[in-house]
Design a protein around this motif. Structure first.
Motif, PDB file in Angstrom:
ATOM      1  N   ARG A 353      25.842  30.228  64.568  1.00 27.97           N
ATOM      2  CA  ARG A 353      24.765  30.746  65.316  1.00 27.97           C
ATOM      3  C   ARG A 353      24.706  32.248  65.184  1.00 27.97           C
ATOM      4  O   ARG A 353      23.709  33.051  65.564  1.00 27.97           O
ATOM      5  CB  ARG A 353      24.801  30.430  67.089  1.00 27.97           C
ATOM      6  N   THR A 354      25.930  32.879  65.052  1.00 23.70           N
ATOM      7  CA  THR A 354      25.725  34.276  65.074  1.00 23.70           C
ATOM      8  C   THR A 354      25.879  34.824  63.734  1.00 23.70           C
ATOM      9  O   THR A 354      25.229  36.086  63.260  1.00 23.70           O
ATOM     10  CB  THR A 354      27.232  34.987  65.605  1.00 23.70           C
ATOM     11  N   GLY A 356      25.188  32.515  60.427  1.00 23.70           N
ATOM     12  CA  GLY A 356      24.839  31.716  59.605  1.00 23.70           C
ATOM     13  C   GLY A 356      23.029  31.651  59.640  1.00 23.70           C
ATOM     14  O   GLY A 356      22.602  31.460  58.674  1.00 23.70           O
ATOM     15  N   LEU A 357      22.593  31.830  60.930  1.00 21.33           N
ATOM     16  CA  LEU A 357      21.035  31.453  60.921  1.00 21.33           C
ATOM     17  C   LEU A 357      20.213  32.649  61.829  1.00 21.33           C
ATOM     18  O   LEU A 357      20.974  33.171  62.555  1.00 21.33           O
ATOM     19  CB  LEU A 357      21.019  30.231  61.785  1.00 21.33           C
ATOM     20  N   ALA A 358      19.163  32.912  61.400  1.00 21.93           N
ATOM     21  CA  ALA A 358      18.460  33.811  62.302  1.00 21.93           C
ATOM     22  C   ALA A 358      17.822  32.841  63.184  1.00 21.93           C
ATOM     23  O   ALA A 358      16.696  32.137  62.890  1.00 21.93           O
ATOM     24  CB  ALA A 358      17.591  34.413  61.424  1.00 21.93           C
ATOM     25  N   LEU A 359      18.354  32.530  64.452  1.00 26.22           N
ATOM     26  CA  LEU A 359      17.660  31.446  65.235  1.00 26.22           C
ATOM     27  C   LEU A 359      16.355  31.631  65.838  1.00 26.22           C
ATOM     28  O   LEU A 359      15.646  30.659  65.964  1.00 26.22           O
ATOM     29  CB  LEU A 359      18.484  31.345  66.606  1.00 26.22           C
ATOM     30  N   THR A 360      15.847  32.406  65.754  1.00 27.92           N
ATOM     31  CA  THR A 360      14.692  32.738  66.255  1.00 27.92           C
ATOM     32  C   THR A 360      13.433  32.575  65.127  1.00 27.92           C
ATOM     33  O   THR A 360      12.248  32.929  65.179  1.00 27.92           O
ATOM     34  CB  THR A 360      14.265  34.113  66.863  1.00 27.92           C
ATOM     35  N   MET A 361      13.912  32.349  63.903  1.00 26.36           N
ATOM     36  CA  MET A 361      13.055  32.379  62.776  1.00 26.36           C
ATOM     37  C   MET A 361      12.898  30.738  62.407  1.00 26.36           C
ATOM     38  O   MET A 361      13.622  30.010  62.823  1.00 26.36           O
ATOM     39  CB  MET A 361      13.234  33.123  61.549  1.00 26.36           C
TER      40      MET A 361
ATOM     41  N   ALA C 219      13.996  39.572  59.544  1.00 28.80           N
ATOM     42  CA  ALA C 219      15.264  38.755  59.624  1.00 28.80           C
ATOM     43  C   ALA C 219      16.265  39.443  59.966  1.00 28.80           C
ATOM     44  O   ALA C 219      17.234  39.342  60.854  1.00 28.80           O
ATOM     45  CB  ALA C 219      15.586  38.058  58.076  1.00 28.80           C
ATOM     46  N   SER C 222      16.103  39.895  63.686  1.00 30.47           N
ATOM     47  CA  SER C 222      16.310  38.601  64.247  1.00 30.47           C
ATOM     48  C   SER C 222      17.885  38.282  64.141  1.00 30.47           C
ATOM     49  O   SER C 222      18.535  37.765  65.276  1.00 30.47           O
ATOM     50  CB  SER C 222      15.695  37.404  63.457  1.00 30.47           C
ATOM     51  N   ASN C 223      18.721  38.663  63.251  1.00 31.53           N
ATOM     52  CA  ASN C 223      20.030  38.432  63.113  1.00 31.53           C
ATOM     53  C   ASN C 223      20.617  39.328  61.986  1.00 31.53           C
ATOM     54  O   ASN C 223      20.588  38.950  60.705  1.00 31.53           O
ATOM     55  CB  ASN C 223      20.229  37.179  62.849  1.00 31.53           C
ATOM     56  N   ALA C 226      23.627  37.898  59.961  1.00 31.89           N
ATOM     57  CA  ALA C 226      23.139  36.565  59.039  1.00 31.89           C
ATOM     58  C   ALA C 226      22.321  36.984  57.845  1.00 31.89           C
ATOM     59  O   ALA C 226      22.527  36.677  56.746  1.00 31.89           O
ATOM     60  CB  ALA C 226      22.287  35.612  59.881  1.00 31.89           C
ATOM     61  N   ARG C 290      10.669  39.457  66.168  1.00 32.04           N
ATOM     62  CA  ARG C 290       9.403  39.143  66.328  1.00 32.04           C
ATOM     63  C   ARG C 290       8.375  39.799  66.320  1.00 32.04           C
ATOM     64  O   ARG C 290       8.657  40.878  67.251  1.00 32.04           O
ATOM     65  CB  ARG C 290       9.231  37.988  67.422  1.00 32.04           C
TER      66      ARG C 290
END
Lengths: 525, 354, 344
Positions: A353-354, A356-361, C219, C222-223, C226, C290
């Motif tokens: 979650r922190t 591995g992934l861009a959760l909002t995408m 990206a 967003s994170n 990641a 976003r």
């Protein structure tokens, strides 16, 4: 209070339990974490709670200390039922939990941290003398001398751990719960901690001691409660048992059983070669992974496996060591994370979650991320190809529902993990590193992820897996390196690997094949 | 000044049991430890440098110390309040606008006393509103207080009718600019009082001390039962109140409130706090540091003014100082250096034979 | 709040619970709340309502001269806003120094072209914009310093330099110079500045949505971690976002100077918060990740119409500033509350 469990212990302790947990059950989202477990601790007793990862130890302790309210069952302190899920009530009743993660404030002094939250005051002003007195008393009780005015940020990790314990002791607990307190300590520091706990128990404190490390438990424990898959296996006196028996109880399953469906491993050339890797938490490790081989890294939490793989990849800087990736007759030196990825590494990090992934995408966007060069002409993204590419990969990993335009954050843990895999599968990596690939993943997704990992190896990739889930590690790996204290303590091939052997090496019960005892207490420059 | 965790005092010695504690050591050792625990190192070094340079180049900045002290008090007051907020890992970009609006508010009242009271209460209210958006609504304090910055600046224009407002009771106000004790004007005295009060508050009082916990490890603060939300409210209220106080003092000294007042205050107060070793992420720093930072900037500004350097150039210099201060945070410098060194070592090593 | 607590045991049931909200794997069905809907679509409705209300209730709003005026004023701010959208999406709050950048670009365009010619003026402006972008970007992207504090410093440095060099004087372009020609050219009733705004919007929208760079900005917002772990050079992403903002501010400065054929160091006051308001009201999240350039354009229309209404109603600069400050806080609050509703 009809049937009080009685204890025969060499510590000469009383028989009336100070904490009596009765028939505790707790489920999370359909997973029964703790299933009808009872546990009683008497004053002066060191009661060890052991079990594999996921056995329910932490959940049980969090229930006792009021962090979690159980679904059923109750916790009695001196025969009085505690309000479930109320940390303050538990604290007031004398249950003090030493957190696994340190919860100290770095820029405050030792004394201030020990009294934090209940700082003694006099008309709004801090009563410094009282503050020092409480802190000094707590430290003296655990027999540690620290400058009370030293800042936590200037202390070693070990001393911080001791300050954390002093903080729990300062609350005048009747029961002290410690969750893996030795994870970050050196052997000498561990010795010290164990002696200290023994002294505290001798003075009548009840101690619940959670650990993976069997030798520690046999050294200080009076009784051992074994949990497995959320269930109470047995509670035995240490005097009446031996380490092998405890490991057998912990593992429980068909001990000699083979490792899932057997994959015919046919390792080829060495692809990944890591030599002399050093980094914070990693103390000189050599490692090779061949084409078509799955190498597993076993060990306890905090053993340095994540640090090792991150140092190999360059995701965190390493202080020493060389890593190369060799294929098609070319050797690529890996000096930075960017170089690792360009050369053909794929990395599935521990914290999806922190990290591995861009959760909002969307799923598509996440899959595009590492494949952006491949999916663009010049610098322009090719949307039609991206769509097809993402849908294809979602199909390969079995994403459910297969809607790649949804935000990743809206998928279940298992499907999120499949997205992380899909990201890297798209690059067709030469070598892939997976850190806890099925943590928090449901059974169905877990099986699919295992299948994908095996397929990768069958495809001739070099696969390196870190897993705290023993059956998983055994099922996937062709070779298992067991890591402890940032070193490889032993290497087991498929024939000799079983849960007990891995556990024994990981917990330090058996000396490893790897030399290095002479360097154990060396501090890295 | 790297903060290694393995100080000699804490090095465990596994061979002989565990020497976990620190022997007090000799005087020099103790002194060294005491210094290493402080966060004001950079401020002291910079202040020394500035004082020595100024003493040589423009000694008037030091001999005419009443002017210099007044300037330090002007920059410093806002910086002190700001520090309370930054210690908790939050930020208050609205301080300069609060200063402007409170001056205007005070001046628009017939009675000086009523004006002062309303202006100071207004400062507290601004703090409450800021804290509400930050901890209740959950907006990042940068953005919430940035909105406040624009809003209050506008409010200052609206209340004042877009021009300076004369203080009604100019005679009393005029008294305010006169030295009271020796060379000390009321502004300087108030600054000293606020400094002592805030210093005592964050070092000796429980509520203030817990600001460090809120900023240093918010999760731990919650776990320890510290009322975090209330602490954040307190911090923003301090910042709002102190900025309003600075605005009132400004208006009194000039016998007029300018809605554009405090243009450089925002920059200077941030620079003072950051030079003073107050970590923007919270949990580290001191009121003393903010004072040292303000002193550095105040002396610098006065000496530049006395040397005939125009305001625009002063802004360039102070802006550069803030930029350098914010990128020379020990943590980021260490990271950049580490990255640079691995980069260089990579380049120098030969490729092994395939 | 579902926070992932590091737990020793793996697979931890707690984490399973945190990551598997529904009992069976799959997407959790969740009703769209009012706040979420407002955060997502509200701006269309608000802008339409605002224009409608203004046309009905405000005298002189619906006249051609007024509408042209609105667009003329909207163009430079809008150009800055569409550029700064990149910084906001990358989760770096905003670039306060656009105020200094726009004024510098305007003064350089007129002052330098008066002395050395138009081409050299544009080259100088480009160099200055690149310096701004790199200084801000390196401080934020490499040194990981806070963007608000960094750009606050560069604002003071930049404005200080501009005032120092220009002495605060007003520069006038020659009445037949290229700047004047640019400023007075129209295509039918449409001023060239509007065409530049639309062209910049389309171009930057393309960059954000269709290029690998724009994709990485989203990206990263967003994170960050990641994105870094996919092998991206995140420092370059941040630097790129600030460079785009600086180049847009440069163009905004050109348009602003061309509008009146004059330039002065104070002419861009308020560009920072107007641009930010337009971006946020448009629906780009200050939490990063976003956002859209197209929607920023819509936000610009909203903010410009609102400002125009206030001007027509006789409200001064102070009132405008208050209103826009409130607008920023309100829009961010809606965003924050929508996020809260979305994660619980």
């Amino acid at each position: 209070m009809s049937e009080q469990p009685t204890v025969a212990s060499d510590a000469g302790v009383g028989t009336r339990p100070v904490v009596d947990a009765r028939n505790i059950s707790k489920a999370f989202g359909g997973v029964q974490a703790v299933d009808d477990v009872s546990l009683a601790v008497v004053p002066g007793e060191i009661h060890a709670v052991v079990g594999e990862n996921g056995a329910g130890k932490s959940t049980l302790m969090r229930t006792l200390s009021g962090i979690i309210a159980p679904d059923s069952g109750q916790v009695l302190v001196d025969g009085v039922a505690l309000q479930p899920g109320d940390t303050r009530a538990a604290l007031a009743a004398g249950i003090s939990l030493v957190h696994q993660e340190l919860s100290l404030v770095p820029e405050m002094t030792v004394a201030e941290n020990i009294v934090l939250g209940s700082t003694p005051t006099n008309g709004g002003f801090i009563d410094r003398r009282e503050q020092r007195r409480i802190a000094a008393e707590a430290l003296e009780e655990i027999g540690v001398t620290v400058d009370l005015d030293e800042l936590i940020s200037r202390l070693s990790m070990a001393l911080r751990q001791f300050v954390e314990i002093a903080r729990a002791v300062a609350r005048k607990p009747r029961v002290l719960i410690l969750d893996e307190p030795t994870a970050t300590l050196t052997p000498a520091e561990t010795d010290y901690l164990l002696d200290m706990l023994q002294r505290l128990a001798d003075r009548g404190l009840a101690i619940l001691y959670i650990s993976h490390r069997i030798p520690e438990i046999f050294r200080i424990g009076d009784r051992i409660t074994v949990l497995r898959d959320g269930q109470h296996v047995d509670t035995v006196d240490v005097a009446d048992t031996d380490p092998d028996a405890v490991v057998r109880m912990m593992v429980g399953r068909e001990l000699e059983a083979t490792l899932g469906e057997h994959r015919e491993a046919d390792p080829g050339e060495v692809i990944v070669s890591a030599k002399g890797i050093r980094a914070p938490g990693v103390n000189g490790i050599d490692l090779e992974v061949r084409a078509g081989e799955i190498v597993g890294l076993g060990g306890l939490v905090g053993a340095g496996r994540t640090e090792l793989v991150r140092a190999i990849l360059g995701a965190d800087p390493r202080t020493d060591g060389e890593v190369t990736l060799t294929y098609d007759g070319v050797t690529h030196r890996i000096n930075s994370y960017g170089a690792a990825i360009r050369a053909g590494f794929g990395y599935i990090p521990e914290e999806r979650r922190t990290d591995g992934l861009a959760l909002t995408m969307s799923v598509t966007d996440n899959i595009t991320l590492p494949n952006r060069r491949h999916l663009s002409r010049g610098t322009i993204l090719e949307r039609a190809r991206i769509k097809r590419f993402a849908a294809q990969l979602a199909d390969v990993v079995g994403l459910r529902p297969p809607d790649v335009s949804r935000e990743v954050g809206q998928f279940s843990g298992g499907n999120q993990q499949k997205v992380v895999l899909a990201k890297w599968l798209g690059r067709e990596p030469v070598a892939i590193v997976l850190d806890e690939p099925t943590r928090g993943v449901d059974v169905g997704a877990k099986a699919e992820i295992h299948r994908l990992v095996r397929e990768l190896a069958d495809d001739g990739k070099a696969v390196l897996v870190v897993s705290s889930d023993l059956p998983e590690l055994l099922e996937l790996s062709d070779t298992i390196h067991v890591v402890r204290d940032g070193r490889i303590m032993g290497t087991l091939d498929r024939a000799e690997a079983n849960e007990a052997a891995v556990m024994a090496l990981a917990s330090g019960q058996t000396a490893g094949t790897s030399a290095g005892s002479d360097t154990t207490s060396e501090v890295d420059a | 000044m790297s903060q290694t965790t393995s100080e000699p005092t804490t090095e465990p010695e596994p061979q002989q049991g565990l020497a976990l504690g620190a022997a007090p050591g000799d005087l020099l050792q103790r002194l060294r430890t005491a210094v290493a625990r402080r966060t004001e190192g950079r401020a002291v070094a910079l202040l020394t440098l500035v004082v020595i340079t100024v003493a040589i180049v423009e000694p008037r900045a030091l001999t005419s110390y009443p002017v210099t002290l007044g300037r330090i008090a002007l920059i410093g007051l806002v910086a002190l309040g700001l520090t309370a907020v930054i210690l908790m890992g939050e930020l208050d970009l609205g301080v300069a606008s609060t200063l402007a609006v409170s001056g205007v508010v005070m001046a628009s009242f017939e009675s000086l006393t009523v004006g002062i009271i309303v202006a100071l209460l207004g400062g507290l209210l601004i703090g409450v509103v800021n804290a509400f958006f930050v901890v209740i609504v959950g907006i990042n304090s940068f953005i919430a207080t940035l909105g406040m910055l624009f809003f209050l600046r506008g409010a200052a224009f609206v209340i004042s009718g877009e021009q300076p407002v004369r203080v009604a009771n100019a005679d009393t106000a005029l008294q305010f600019g006169r030295p009271l004790v020796g060379p000390l004007t009321p502004r300087i005295l108030i600054f000293i009082v606020v400094f002592i009060a805030l210093h005592v508050f964050v070092t000796r009082m429980r509520v203030g001390r817990e600001f460090y916990a809120v900023g240093g490890n918010r999760e731990a603060a919650y776990d320890a039962g510290i009322p975090v939300v209330r602490r954040v409210f307190t911090g923003f209220m301090i910042s709002g109140f102190v900025s309003a106080l600075a605005g009132v003092i400004n208006a009194m000294e000039r016998t007029a409130a300018d809605p554009t007042a405090g243009g450089t205050v925002l920059l200077a107060s941030f620079a003072a706090a950051i030079i003073g070793g107050v970590l923007l992420n919270g949990g580290r720093g001191s009121i003393v540091g903010a004072l040292l930072g303000a002193a550095t900037l105040g002396i610098l500004q006065v000496s530049l003014t006395l040397s005939g350097v125009q305001v625009d150039v002063q802004n360039i210099i102070i802006g550069s100082v803030l930029l350098l201060a914010v990128i020379s945070d020990p943590a980021s410098v260490r990271r950049v250096m580490a990255r640079a060194s691995t980069f260089l070592s990579e380049r120098s090593k030969p490729q092994p034979a395939g | 709040m579902m926070t992932d607590e590091p737990v020793a045991e793996t697979p931890s049931p707690d984490q399973a619970a945190a990551t598997t909200p529904a009992a069976e794997p799959g997407i959790e069905e969740r009703a769209v709340t009012v706040t979420e809907w407002m955060a997502d679509r509200g701006i269309f409705i608000f802008t339409a309502l605002l224009i409608l209300a203004a046309a009905v209730f405000i005298d002189g709003f619906a006249s051609l001269t007024n509408i042209t005026d609105v667009f003329n004023r909207a163009a430079p701010i809008g150009i800055v806003a569409v550029g700064m959208t990149f910084v906001v999406i990358s989760a770096n709050y905003l670039d306060l120094s656009v105020v200094a950048q726009v004024a510098t670009s305007a003064v350089v365009l007129i002052a330098v072209s008066n002395e050395y010619g138009f081409v050299l003026a544009i080259l100088a402006a480009i160099v200055i914009a690149l310096v701004y972008g790199f200084v801000n970007g390196v401080a934020v992207g490499v040194f990981k310093a806070n963007a608000v504090i960094v750009t606050l410093s560069t604002t003071f440095i930049g404005l200080g330099l501009l005032r120092w060099v220009s002495g605060g004087s007003i520069y006038f372009g020659p009445p037949d110079g290229p700047v004047r020609v640019f400023g007075s050219t129209r295509l039918g009733p449409i001023p060239l500045s509007m065409i530049v705004l639309v062209a910049m919007t389309l171009l930057l929208s393309f960059v954000l949505n269709r290029t690998t760079f724009g994709f990485l900005v989203k990206a990263y917002g967003s994170n960050r971690e990641a994105t870094r772990l996919t092998g991206a050079n995140t420092a370059m992403v941040v630097i790129g976002a600030f460079v785009i903002t600086a180049l847009a501010a440069m163009v905004g400065g050109f348009v602003l100077a061309a509008f009146s054929n004059t330039a002065v160091s104070s002419m861009s006051t308020g560009f920072d918060f107007r641009a930010l308001a337009a971006i946020i009201v448009g629906g780009t999240s200050v939490f990063g990740g976003r956002g859209s350039v197209m929607r920023t354009l819509l936000g610009v229309v909203f903010v410009s119409v609102l400002t125009n209404i206030m001007v027509l109603s006789g409200l001064g600069f102070g009132m405008q500033q208050m209103a826009i400050g409130l607008l920023i806080v309100a829009a961010v609050s809606v965003d924050a509350l929508a996020r809260k509703a979305g994660t619980s």
